[in-house]
Scaffold this motif. Structure first.
Motif, PDB file in Angstrom:
ATOM      1  N   ALA A  52      -7.020  38.371   3.072  1.00 21.88           N
ATOM      2  CA  ALA A  52      -6.323  39.578   2.414  1.00 21.88           C
ATOM      3  C   ALA A  52      -5.695  38.976   1.034  1.00 21.88           C
ATOM      4  CB  ALA A  52      -5.230  40.174   3.346  1.00 21.88           C
ATOM      5  N   ASP A  53      -6.368  37.874   0.600  1.00 23.80           N
ATOM      6  CA  ASP A  53      -5.803  37.108  -0.583  1.00 23.80           C
ATOM      7  C   ASP A  53      -6.306  37.335  -1.658  1.00 23.80           C
ATOM      8  OD1 ASP A  53      -8.023  35.700   0.448  1.00 23.80           O
ATOM      9  OD2 ASP A  53      -7.125  33.815  -0.345  1.00 23.80           O
ATOM     10  N   GLU A  54      -6.997  38.529  -2.122  1.00 22.04           N
ATOM     11  CA  GLU A  54      -7.509  38.801  -3.384  1.00 22.04           C
ATOM     12  C   GLU A  54      -6.426  38.773  -4.328  1.00 22.04           C
ATOM     13  OE1 GLU A  54      -7.376  41.014  -0.661  1.00 22.04           O
ATOM     14  OE2 GLU A  54      -9.482  40.936  -0.094  1.00 22.04           O
ATOM     15  N   SER A  55      -6.771  38.247  -5.438  1.00 19.29           N
ATOM     16  CA  SER A  55      -5.739  38.104  -6.411  1.00 19.29           C
ATOM     17  C   SER A  55      -5.814  39.480  -7.166  1.00 19.29           C
ATOM     18  CB  SER A  55      -6.510  37.234  -7.772  1.00 19.29           C
ATOM     19  OG  SER A  55      -7.705  37.638  -7.985  1.00 19.29           O
ATOM     20  N   THR A  56      -4.658  40.024  -7.915  1.00 13.97           N
ATOM     21  CA  THR A  56      -4.487  41.197  -8.405  1.00 13.97           C
ATOM     22  C   THR A  56      -5.919  41.670  -9.153  1.00 13.97           C
ATOM     23  OG1 THR A  56      -2.222  40.672  -8.618  1.00 13.97           O
ATOM     24  CG2 THR A  56      -3.217  42.631  -9.988  1.00 13.97           C
ATOM     25  N   SER A  57      -6.501  40.714  -9.877  1.00 17.10           N
ATOM     26  CA  SER A  57      -7.689  41.341 -10.624  1.00 17.10           C
ATOM     27  C   SER A  57      -8.757  41.463  -9.454  1.00 17.10           C
ATOM     28  CB  SER A  57      -8.272  40.450 -11.529  1.00 17.10           C
ATOM     29  OG  SER A  57      -8.748  39.127 -10.905  1.00 17.10           O
ATOM     30  N   THR A  58      -8.954  40.786  -8.666  1.00 14.73           N
ATOM     31  CA  THR A  58     -10.095  41.186  -7.398  1.00 14.73           C
ATOM     32  C   THR A  58      -9.759  42.336  -6.801  1.00 14.73           C
ATOM     33  OG1 THR A  58     -10.541  38.780  -7.157  1.00 14.73           O
ATOM     34  CG2 THR A  58     -11.372  40.197  -5.562  1.00 14.73           C
ATOM     35  N   ALA A  59      -8.248  42.354  -6.308  1.00 16.87           N
ATOM     36  CA  ALA A  59      -7.823  43.466  -5.251  1.00 16.87           C
ATOM     37  C   ALA A  59      -8.438  44.822  -6.193  1.00 16.87           C
ATOM     38  CB  ALA A  59      -6.453  43.389  -5.143  1.00 16.87           C
TER      39      ALA A  59
ATOM     40  N   ILE B  72      -0.954  31.421   2.509  1.00 19.49           N
ATOM     41  CA  ILE B  72      -0.908  31.840   1.193  1.00 19.49           C
ATOM     42  C   ILE B  72      -2.266  31.083   0.280  1.00 19.49           C
ATOM     43  CG2 ILE B  72       0.791  30.312   0.684  1.00 19.49           C
ATOM     44  CD1 ILE B  72       1.682  32.811  -1.286  1.00 19.49           C
ATOM     45  N   LYS B  73      -2.647  31.870  -0.404  1.00 22.29           N
ATOM     46  CA  LYS B  73      -3.500  31.290  -1.319  1.00 22.29           C
ATOM     47  C   LYS B  73      -3.155  30.618  -2.468  1.00 22.29           C
ATOM     48  CE  LYS B  73      -5.970  33.377  -5.196  1.00 22.29           C
ATOM     49  NZ  LYS B  73      -7.758  32.892  -5.376  1.00 22.29           N
ATOM     50  N   VAL B  74      -3.041  29.343  -2.863  1.00 27.44           N
ATOM     51  CA  VAL B  74      -2.364  28.623  -3.775  1.00 27.44           C
ATOM     52  C   VAL B  74      -3.085  28.197  -4.841  1.00 27.44           C
ATOM     53  CG1 VAL B  74      -0.884  27.799  -1.905  1.00 27.44           C
ATOM     54  CG2 VAL B  74      -2.709  26.444  -2.645  1.00 27.44           C
TER      55      VAL B  74
ATOM     56  N   SER C 253      -2.207  27.167   3.949  1.00 23.58           N
ATOM     57  CA  SER C 253      -2.682  27.685   2.685  1.00 23.58           C
ATOM     58  C   SER C 253      -4.261  27.566   2.368  1.00 23.58           C
ATOM     59  CB  SER C 253      -1.872  26.719   1.513  1.00 23.58           C
ATOM     60  OG  SER C 253      -2.339  25.472   1.690  1.00 23.58           O
ATOM     61  N   LYS C 254      -4.389  27.995   1.415  1.00 26.10           N
ATOM     62  CA  LYS C 254      -5.963  28.034   1.102  1.00 26.10           C
ATOM     63  C   LYS C 254      -6.206  28.092  -0.496  1.00 26.10           C
ATOM     64  CE  LYS C 254      -8.674  30.943  -0.157  1.00 26.10           C
ATOM     65  NZ  LYS C 254      -9.349  32.317  -0.564  1.00 26.10           N
ATOM     66  N   TRP C 255      -7.368  27.184  -0.695  1.00 28.67           N
ATOM     67  CA  TRP C 255      -7.565  27.066  -2.258  1.00 28.67           C
ATOM     68  C   TRP C 255      -9.185  26.936  -2.018  1.00 28.67           C
ATOM     69  CZ3 TRP C 255      -4.697  24.073  -6.111  1.00 28.67           C
ATOM     70  CH2 TRP C 255      -5.561  23.898  -7.033  1.00 28.67           C
TER      71      TRP C 255
ATOM     72  N   LEU D 238     -16.558  32.557   5.408  1.00 27.35           N
ATOM     73  CA  LEU D 238     -16.310  33.606   4.558  1.00 27.35           C
ATOM     74  C   LEU D 238     -17.441  34.576   4.516  1.00 27.35           C
ATOM     75  CD1 LEU D 238     -18.160  33.006   1.563  1.00 27.35           C
ATOM     76  CD2 LEU D 238     -16.519  31.140   1.388  1.00 27.35           C
ATOM     77  N   SER D 239     -17.319  35.606   4.126  1.00 31.82           N
ATOM     78  CA  SER D 239     -18.503  36.591   4.153  1.00 31.82           C
ATOM     79  C   SER D 239     -19.393  36.692   2.938  1.00 31.82           C
ATOM     80  CB  SER D 239     -18.219  37.860   4.446  1.00 31.82           C
ATOM     81  OG  SER D 239     -17.186  38.573   3.711  1.00 31.82           O
ATOM     82  N   GLY D 240     -18.663  36.476   1.786  1.00 30.14           N
ATOM     83  CA  GLY D 240     -19.311  36.076   0.456  1.00 30.14           C
ATOM     84  C   GLY D 240     -20.153  37.137  -0.313  1.00 30.14           C
ATOM     85  N   GLY D 241     -20.032  38.508   0.363  1.00 29.04           N
ATOM     86  CA  GLY D 241     -20.920  39.444  -0.293  1.00 29.04           C
ATOM     87  C   GLY D 241     -21.947  39.789   0.420  1.00 29.04           C
TER      88      GLY D 241
ATOM     89  N   TYR E 206     -12.818  36.504   7.015  1.00 26.82           N
ATOM     90  CA  TYR E 206     -13.555  37.230   6.070  1.00 26.82           C
ATOM     91  C   TYR E 206     -12.728  37.977   5.370  1.00 26.82           C
ATOM     92  CZ  TYR E 206     -17.807  36.552   8.995  1.00 26.82           C
ATOM     93  OH  TYR E 206     -19.041  36.041   9.623  1.00 26.82           O
ATOM     94  N   ALA E 207     -13.007  38.382   4.255  1.00 26.49           N
ATOM     95  CA  ALA E 207     -12.248  39.577   3.488  1.00 26.49           C
ATOM     96  C   ALA E 207     -13.094  40.787   3.437  1.00 26.49           C
ATOM     97  CB  ALA E 207     -11.887  39.226   2.049  1.00 26.49           C
ATOM     98  N   ARG E 208     -14.361  40.673   2.530  1.00 22.96           N
ATOM     99  CA  ARG E 208     -14.871  42.170   2.580  1.00 22.96           C
ATOM    100  C   ARG E 208     -15.533  42.450   3.713  1.00 22.96           C
ATOM    101  NH1 ARG E 208     -18.121  39.532  -2.503  1.00 22.96           N
ATOM    102  NH2 ARG E 208     -17.308  37.767  -1.743  1.00 22.96           N
ATOM    103  N   ALA E 209     -15.995  41.485   4.585  1.00 24.95           N
ATOM    104  CA  ALA E 209     -16.612  42.157   5.845  1.00 24.95           C
ATOM    105  C   ALA E 209     -15.491  42.740   6.674  1.00 24.95           C
ATOM    106  CB  ALA E 209     -17.335  40.888   6.616  1.00 24.95           C
TER     107      ALA E 209
HETATM  108  C1  5MM Z   1     -14.947  34.079  -1.082  1.00 24.96           C
HETATM  109  O1  5MM Z   1     -13.831  34.791  -0.972  1.00 24.96           O
HETATM  110  C2  5MM Z   1     -12.939  34.653   0.065  1.00 24.96           C
HETATM  111  C3  5MM Z   1     -13.330  35.194   1.447  1.00 24.96           C
HETATM  112  O2  5MM Z   1     -13.624  36.392   1.085  1.00 24.96           O
HETATM  113  P1  5MM Z   1     -14.920  37.165   1.426  1.00 24.96           P
HETATM  114  O3  5MM Z   1     -15.192  37.231   3.056  1.00 24.96           O
HETATM  115  O4  5MM Z   1     -15.065  38.756   1.039  1.00 24.96           O
HETATM  116  O5  5MM Z   1     -16.153  36.429   0.698  1.00 24.96           O
HETATM  117  C4  5MM Z   1     -11.576  35.077  -0.195  1.00 24.96           C
HETATM  118  O6  5MM Z   1     -10.535  34.688   0.690  1.00 24.96           O
HETATM  119  C5  5MM Z   1     -11.281  35.006  -1.809  1.00 24.96           C
HETATM  120  O7  5MM Z   1     -11.099  33.757  -1.864  1.00 24.96           O
HETATM  121  C6  5MM Z   1      -9.892  35.681  -2.024  1.00 24.96           C
HETATM  122  O8  5MM Z   1     -10.261  37.120  -1.851  1.00 24.96           O
HETATM  123  C7  5MM Z   1      -9.521  35.202  -3.372  1.00 24.96           C
HETATM  124  O9  5MM Z   1     -10.601  35.482  -4.405  1.00 24.96           O
HETATM  125  P2  5MM Z   1     -10.155  35.543  -6.047  1.00 24.96           P
HETATM  126  O10 5MM Z   1     -11.319  35.792  -6.642  1.00 24.96           O
HETATM  127  O11 5MM Z   1      -9.307  36.747  -6.071  1.00 24.96           O
HETATM  128  O12 5MM Z   1      -9.539  34.332  -6.141  1.00 24.96           O
END
Ligand code: 5MM
Length: 335
Positions: free
Chosen positions: A21-28, A94-96, A133-135, A258-261, A288-291
């Motif tokens: 659930a770490d979408e940056s503001t622009s992705t969210a 946290i995404k760093v 953390s995640k990168w 990751l689900s990646g689209g 997964y985020a999107r999935a």
């Molecule tokens: C690849 O994106 C990561 C996994 O999400 P999906 O399962 O949707 O592919 C996701 O954690 C991503 O790293 C974060 O949403 C941060 O992305 P941005 O583009 O906002 O840095």
């Protein structure tokens, strides 16, 4: 077992996975655009609160990755959102990375930023309750891409990041994402994944990172989103895990995908087939985020009246992913 390895193993518990659930503001905001939800910190807070307070999800989620804005927000009654998760036994992380910058002289390629002052930021994040953390780094496939230079630049940064995080007694999730965009074949994707993972693990070894305290977050091997190649879930699972078995050292704590689209259903069915193909040297699960979130956003659509049904949709999705992690997901019949 070190504290770091113990945290990694908790994150990789059987039947559970990690919510991204770490979408940056622009992705969210981009995700909100699909439902005309206004781009405000309050709407993002409401949405993340909805996710984190959904009933029963702690049975299926070991951890959740937050974006910095969320990590500093509080629930309606005043509890910091990371604490809401921790109180339920869901480990907050946290995404760093500080997003991508073009790699000069390499058109179409990027390197992720954020090492400066990372050690100081981590001290504060640890005080906020973050235990991992995640990168994310990104590798694009295309004409002449990826270059070895781009793979090496990103692998280097991932290794430096992982070393710094472990020096702060936190678990690094290392995410070299091979993008789905393009018209490449399944085989092309597998080759790029192999080159990428080999380089990442060379760099991790070079920087003396303790692999027992590292989680790899990786893409699956998949034909590009613009490819017409027809592959089934079993082929994707087999090709993906062949690459993992070729490239990954036994000491690695575990793998999260990751689900990646991919569509949510494909991402879950691929995980199911991956589990069925096992067992493996490492625990394998989802991050997964999107999935996990697409069906939730669709139901919520920014309307507070839809909160309960959106939470039900979220629970259903994490239950499916959990079942798939154990090889027990049957499409259309999951509870
Ligand atoms: C690849 O994106 C990561 C996994 O999400 P999906 O399962 O949707 O592919 C996701 O954690 C991503 O790293 C974060 O949403 C941060 O992305 P941005 O583009 O906002 O840095």
């Amino acid at each position: 077992m070190s504290d770091i390895s113990a945290t990694a193993q908790s994150l990789l518990a059987e039947g559970k996975g990690i919510l991204a659930a770490d979408e940056s503001t622009s992705t969210a905001n981009k995700r909100f655009d699909d439902y005309d939800i206004e781009h405000t910190p309050e709407n993002r807070r409401q949405y993340r609160q909805l996710l984190f307070t959904a009933p029963e999800i702690e049975q299926y989620l070991s951890g959740a990755i937050l974006y910095e804005e969320t990590a500093r927000q509080v629930a309606d009654e005043g509890t910091p959102l990371p604490e809401v998760l921790a109180d339920r036994g869901i480990i907050p992380g946290i995404k760093v990375d500080r997003s991508l910058k073009p790699l000069p002289n390499f058109p179409g390629e990027h390197v992720s930023q954020g090492l400066d002052n990372l050690d100081e930021r981590l001290d504060e994040y640890a005080e906020m309750g973050m235990r991992f953390s995640k990168w994310r780094s990104v590798i694009a496939i295309g004409d002449g891409l990826p270059t070895d230079e781009c793979i090496t630049a990103n692998a280097h940064v991932l290794a430096r990041y992982a070393g710094i995080v472990q020096s702060k007694h936190m678990v690094p999730i290392v995410e070299p994402e091979v993008l789905l965009d393009g018209d490449h074949s399944l085989e092309d994707s597998a080759r790029v994944l192999e080159r990428t993972l080999n380089t990442v693990f060379q760099q991790l070894a070079m920087y003396r990172v303790d692999l027992g305290g590292v989680i790899l977050k990786t893409s699956m091997a998949l034909p590009g989103s613009g490819s017409s190649e027809d592959v089934d879930h079993t082929q994707v699972a087999g090709t993906t895990m062949d690459v993992m078995e070729k490239c990954l050292p036994a000491e690695l704590a575990g793998i999260v995908f990751l689900s990646g689209g991919q569509t949510p259903e494909d991402a879950i069915q691929h995980l199911q087939e991956i589990a069925v193909r096992g067992p493996y040297t490492w625990p394998v699960t989802f991050s997964y985020a999107r999935a996990l979130q697409e069906p939730v956003l669709k139901v919520w659509a920014g309307d507070p009246e839809n909160m309960i049904s959106a939470q039900d949709a979220f629970l259903e999705q994490v239950k499916k992913a959990s079942a798939a992690q154990m090889g027990a997901y049957a499409a259309n019949s999951a509870e």
